[in-house]
Scaffold this active site. Sequence first.
Site, mmCIF file in Angstrom:
data_model
loop_
_atom_site.group_PDB
_atom_site.id
_atom_site.type_symbol
_atom_site.label_atom_id
_atom_site.label_comp_id
_atom_site.label_asym_id
_atom_site.label_seq_id
_atom_site.Cartn_x
_atom_site.Cartn_y
_atom_site.Cartn_z
ATOM 1 N N GLN A 187 -0.665 -2.280 7.437
ATOM 2 C CA GLN A 187 -0.495 -0.854 7.738
ATOM 3 C C GLN A 187 -1.647 -0.309 8.569
ATOM 4 O O GLN A 187 -1.475 0.662 9.313
ATOM 5 C CB GLN A 187 -0.385 -0.026 6.441
ATOM 6 C CG GLN A 187 0.879 -0.284 5.649
ATOM 7 C CD GLN A 187 0.627 -1.227 4.493
ATOM 8 O OE1 GLN A 187 -0.121 -2.190 4.629
ATOM 9 N NE2 GLN A 187 1.240 -0.972 3.357
ATOM 10 N N ASP A 228 -2.593 6.948 -4.177
ATOM 11 C CA ASP A 228 -1.216 7.003 -4.650
ATOM 12 C C ASP A 228 -1.101 7.651 -6.017
ATOM 13 O O ASP A 228 -0.071 8.205 -6.361
ATOM 14 C CB ASP A 228 -0.613 5.599 -4.660
ATOM 15 C CG ASP A 228 -0.320 5.132 -3.242
ATOM 16 O OD1 ASP A 228 0.832 5.261 -2.813
ATOM 17 O OD2 ASP A 228 -1.253 4.690 -2.555
ATOM 18 N N ASN A 238 -4.853 3.070 -5.183
ATOM 19 C CA ASN A 238 -4.553 3.134 -3.750
ATOM 20 C C ASN A 238 -4.224 1.717 -3.285
ATOM 21 O O ASN A 238 -4.278 0.766 -4.070
ATOM 22 C CB ASN A 238 -5.758 3.713 -2.983
ATOM 23 C CG ASN A 238 -5.405 4.013 -1.524
ATOM 24 O OD1 ASN A 238 -4.381 4.626 -1.246
ATOM 25 N ND2 ASN A 238 -6.248 3.592 -0.596
ATOM 26 N N LYS A 239 -3.886 1.584 -2.017
ATOM 27 C CA LYS A 239 -3.502 0.285 -1.466
ATOM 28 C C LYS A 239 -4.488 -0.803 -1.882
ATOM 29 O O LYS A 239 -5.705 -0.596 -1.868
ATOM 30 C CB LYS A 239 -3.451 0.395 0.061
ATOM 31 C CG LYS A 239 -3.055 -0.872 0.797
ATOM 32 C CD LYS A 239 -1.737 -1.465 0.325
ATOM 33 C CE LYS A 239 -0.598 -0.494 0.364
ATOM 34 N NZ LYS A 239 0.582 -0.965 -0.394
#
Length: 338
Positions: A187, A228, A238-239
Amino acid sequence: HLALIDQKRLPHEEIWINCRTLEDVAQSIENMTVRGAPAIATAAAYGLVLDAQQTNALNWKQYRDLFFDNCKRMQATRPTAVNLFNALHSVRKLADTWTDATVIADVRKYILQFAKELENADLTTCKAIGAHGAKLAEGRKLRVLTHCNTGSLATAGYGTALGVIRALHEKGLIEHVYVDETRPYLQGSRLTAYELQQEGIPYSIQVDSAAAYIMKHEKVDLVVVGADRIAANGDTANKVGTYSLAIVAAHHKVPFYIAAPRSTFDPKIAGGDQIPIEMRSPKEVLEHAGVLVAPSKAEARNPSFDVTSNELISGLITEFGVLRPPFGPAIQKLFTEQ
């Protein structure tokens, strides 16, 4: 229909997917055609709109059961990002105000209004996050490192962590952005780089494991990432890769900030250990662009997220300002005073 840009095909192809049913939207969330916590919530709301527009029900009494089933379907798409759950909770509360006799035309109108308000509020929120985050520069030009994608593609527009970077750039305060490629979906190298390039913001991409090298050998002033789900104590999901990035930042004494709206906070969860972590298909790790890159019998672990402990976080940038440690009281205040 709902038109979604297929984020899996960026940056080389701009392909729009036309979702005609709620199930189309649910699958687009699951397969990451659309991703990013705020964007998922907005897409889900429009999925509910699509279904309401297509129903043959005449009133709320006839539609109620299907509507709540649709909410459950959307809730099952991805388990970690709390924005989705908060949006669905809000639309359910809205539905509690309707009576059996509420005509379907009004139900459609109310759900559409809800989706539009959610989208508009997200854009306003992101710009406020950007403005508060930009103050951290105190007028200095910064070299900023970020992870994953937190821009227009991950939100209704502008972005959270990338919104901070955008706001800094608008003030002429970005010297350079270091972009983690963000395995396994890339991403960072596909989406964040794409957005930065369109904005004319200077950037370079590094593999995730090179972040420590970059911090040691090049001057990084700030790390800013999205979230998130944020627990009541400030622990942040988070990621995957964010946790190790925070540890490296702490070692190199680089301030580490999370940028997220209040809708990403989950005050019902005491700490990060209670945040459900989505495990995705091993194929995403074992294959690249559909080609197997590991031995045919290899196994893989593929957590989509990890949790960064609150003590590694310098501040939480929200639409209401920057929260500082101790995060517990600051987060409580966010829900009681705003």
